[in-house]
Write an enzyme that holds these catalytic residues in place. Structure first.
Site, PDB file in Angstrom:
ATOM      1  N   ASP A 181       0.743  -1.094  -0.060  1.00 13.50           N
ATOM      2  CA  ASP A 181      -0.138  -0.025   0.073  1.00 13.50           C
ATOM      3  C   ASP A 181       0.889   1.181   0.004  1.00 13.50           C
ATOM      4  OD1 ASP A 181      -2.042  -1.974   0.337  1.00 13.50           O
ATOM      5  OD2 ASP A 181      -2.507  -1.417   2.337  1.00 13.50           O
ATOM      6  N   MET A 193      -5.734  -2.812  -5.074  1.00  8.56           N
ATOM      7  CA  MET A 193      -5.602  -2.767  -3.881  1.00  8.56           C
ATOM      8  C   MET A 193      -5.086  -1.448  -3.306  1.00  8.56           C
ATOM      9  SD  MET A 193      -4.641  -6.373  -2.446  1.00  8.56           S
ATOM     10  CE  MET A 193      -5.886  -7.742  -1.926  1.00  8.56           C
ATOM     11  N   HIS A 209      -5.806  -0.518   0.258  1.00  8.64           N
ATOM     12  CA  HIS A 209      -6.651   0.020   1.573  1.00  8.64           C
ATOM     13  C   HIS A 209      -7.178   1.380   1.374  1.00  8.64           C
ATOM     14  CE1 HIS A 209      -7.857  -1.319   5.168  1.00  8.64           C
ATOM     15  NE2 HIS A 209      -7.184  -0.310   5.986  1.00  8.64           N
TER      16      HIS A 209
HETATM   17  O1  F6P Z   1      -2.419  -3.831   3.282  1.00  2.37           O
HETATM   18  C1  F6P Z   1      -2.330  -4.717   1.965  1.00  2.37           C
HETATM   19  C2  F6P Z   1      -3.510  -5.275   1.772  1.00  2.37           C
HETATM   20  O2  F6P Z   1      -3.327  -6.138   0.543  1.00  2.37           O
HETATM   21  C3  F6P Z   1      -4.550  -4.138   1.331  1.00  2.37           C
HETATM   22  O3  F6P Z   1      -3.996  -3.470  -0.122  1.00  2.37           O
HETATM   23  C4  F6P Z   1      -5.629  -4.773   1.198  1.00  2.37           C
HETATM   24  O4  F6P Z   1      -6.910  -3.851   1.559  1.00  2.37           O
HETATM   25  C5  F6P Z   1      -5.916  -5.822   2.476  1.00  2.37           C
HETATM   26  O5  F6P Z   1      -4.255  -5.894   2.699  1.00  2.37           O
HETATM   27  C6  F6P Z   1      -6.271  -7.009   2.003  1.00  2.37           C
HETATM   28  O6  F6P Z   1      -6.260  -7.790   3.257  1.00  2.37           O
HETATM   29  P1  F6P Z   1      -6.413  -9.319   3.498  1.00  2.37           P
HETATM   30  O7  F6P Z   1      -5.197  -9.992   2.834  1.00  2.37           O
HETATM   31  O8  F6P Z   1      -6.593  -9.644   4.703  1.00  2.37           O
HETATM   32  O9  F6P Z   1      -7.735  -9.817   2.497  1.00  2.37           O
END
Ligand code: F6P
Length: 357
Positions: A136, A178, A180
């Site tokens: 991110d 992605m 976040h």
């Molecule tokens: O923080 C890294 C990230 O890939 C974000 O870009 C995304 O929102 C989140 O983690 C996804 O999380 P998870 O792997 O818990 O689905």
């Protein structure tokens, strides 16, 4: 003799192994004897005393391997002081493991949440050195996190692939990226992939302006439009809501993500075929790109130098093209967002990219 603990916490990314190898190689090359204990699955390994003594063999052949050989997990900071289901006091348990192993320092690789807990452990008296990982790139105190450039490559490849099929069929395509709550990944992959519209959380969009841009393109001879949309993209209307109201709205949204909602709205407003592609976790997978291999190796090596000098309580970061040490208390709890007035945004707009604002 130094005894070091090491763990990777939070969502994984490319170059975690590379960074750990950088730390270990530098430590093993030092004059002082060093033992490295690897904790399994992030803070869980520290809480439950799940670790193993690592040797040079553990770090061999991992420079180019994605993921983390120690495993990772999310241990939310907001409940770190609350006992787990098994009644365990997590903070006390982590300290106990640290002291039982007589560690001199813990090397923690992680993103935002991980840094809050790392800083808490520092406040509790443990020696900590951290490394900034996340696709991110939203970690405060460093211009770059490792994993980010590799993810930009993956997301850009996705947009490149979509380009050819969008052109063949004359379609509108949304690629959901992605990141976040931050727009770094979308902004960079969007520009690299030649997206016509980039929507990021830091610049709330007006759906009518997005639709207008698409219509304009199609009326002036372009057969297709590519939108790079951050998973956290938000409309002007929603940005005006309170946090609570927005959360409630999201909970009731009938679409799986912002991109699908946008697709439905744009299909109705423009009348063109709209498709959505979500590369999802592929953005965190695969081999680190060469930039990340060099970057993570450098950060790892500098972290080891700090440890050898006994300088604790820092994240090793990157500012103005220099490797720097940033006090952990400055990093924890802050996000680094895209500045809507940054020159990269201005330049993207000059290139004709719309941010829907
Ligand atoms: O923080 C890294 C990230 O890939 C974000 O870009 C995304 O929102 C989140 O983690 C996804 O999380 P998870 O792997 O818990 O689905």
């Amino acid at each position: 003799m130094k005894r070091i603990g090491m763990l990777t916490s939070g969502g994984d990314c490319q170059a975690l192994n590379t960074a750990m190898r950088g730390v270990a190689k530098t430590l093993f090359n030092a004059k002082e004897q060093v033992e490295i204990y690897g904790f399994l699955n992030g803070y869980q390994g520290l809480i439950y005393g799940k670790f193993r003594l690592l040797t040079g063999a553990d770090f061999a052949g991992i420079l180019t391997k994605g993921g983390t050989f120690l495993g990772s997990s999310r241990t939310p900071f907001k409940t770190i002081r609350e006992p787990g289901e098994d009644g365990i006091d997590k903070v006390a348990a982590m300290k106990q493991t640290y002291y039982k192993l007589q560690l001199d320092c813990l090397v923690i690789l992680g993103g935002n949440g991980t840094h809050k807990t790392a800083n808490l452990l520092r406040e509790e008296g443990l020696n900590i050195v951290t490394l900034p990982k996340t696709i991110d790139n939203d970690l405060w105190g460093t211009d770059m996190t490792f994993g980010f450039q590799s993810a930009v490559n993956v997301a850009t490849d996705c947009i490149d692939c979509i380009h050819t099929t969008a052109a063949s069929h004359g379609r509108v395509f949304i690629v959901e990226v992605m990141g976040h709550k931050a727009g770094w990944l979308t902004l960079n992959a969007g520009m690299a992939g030649g997206a016509d519209i980039i929507l990021i959380p830091e610049i709330p969009y007006d759906i009518d302006k997005v639709a207008k841009k698409i219509k304009q393109r199609h009326e002036t001879g372009s057969r297709f439009t590519i939108l790079a949309v951050a998973e956290g993209a938000i409309s002007k209307e929603d940005a005006a809501l309170s946090k609570k109201e927005y959360k409630k709205k999201l909970a009731n949204r009938k679409y799986p993500s912002v991109s699908y909602e946008l697709a439905a709205q744009l299909q109705e407003k423009c009348g063109y075929d709209v498709r959505v592609t979500v590369p999802g976790h592929t953005q965190r997978g695969g081999s680190p790109c060469p930039y990340d291999r060099v970057f993570a190796s450098r950060l790892g090596s500098e972290a080891a130098e700090l440890i050898l000098k006994g300088e604790y309580g820092f994240m090793v970061g990157y500012k103005n093209r220099e490797i720097v040490k940033v006090p952990l208390e400055d990093v924890a709890g802050k996000l680094k967002m895209v500045d809507p007035n940054a020159s990269i945004v201005k330049e993207a707009k000059l290139l004709g990219i719309s941010f829907g604002d």
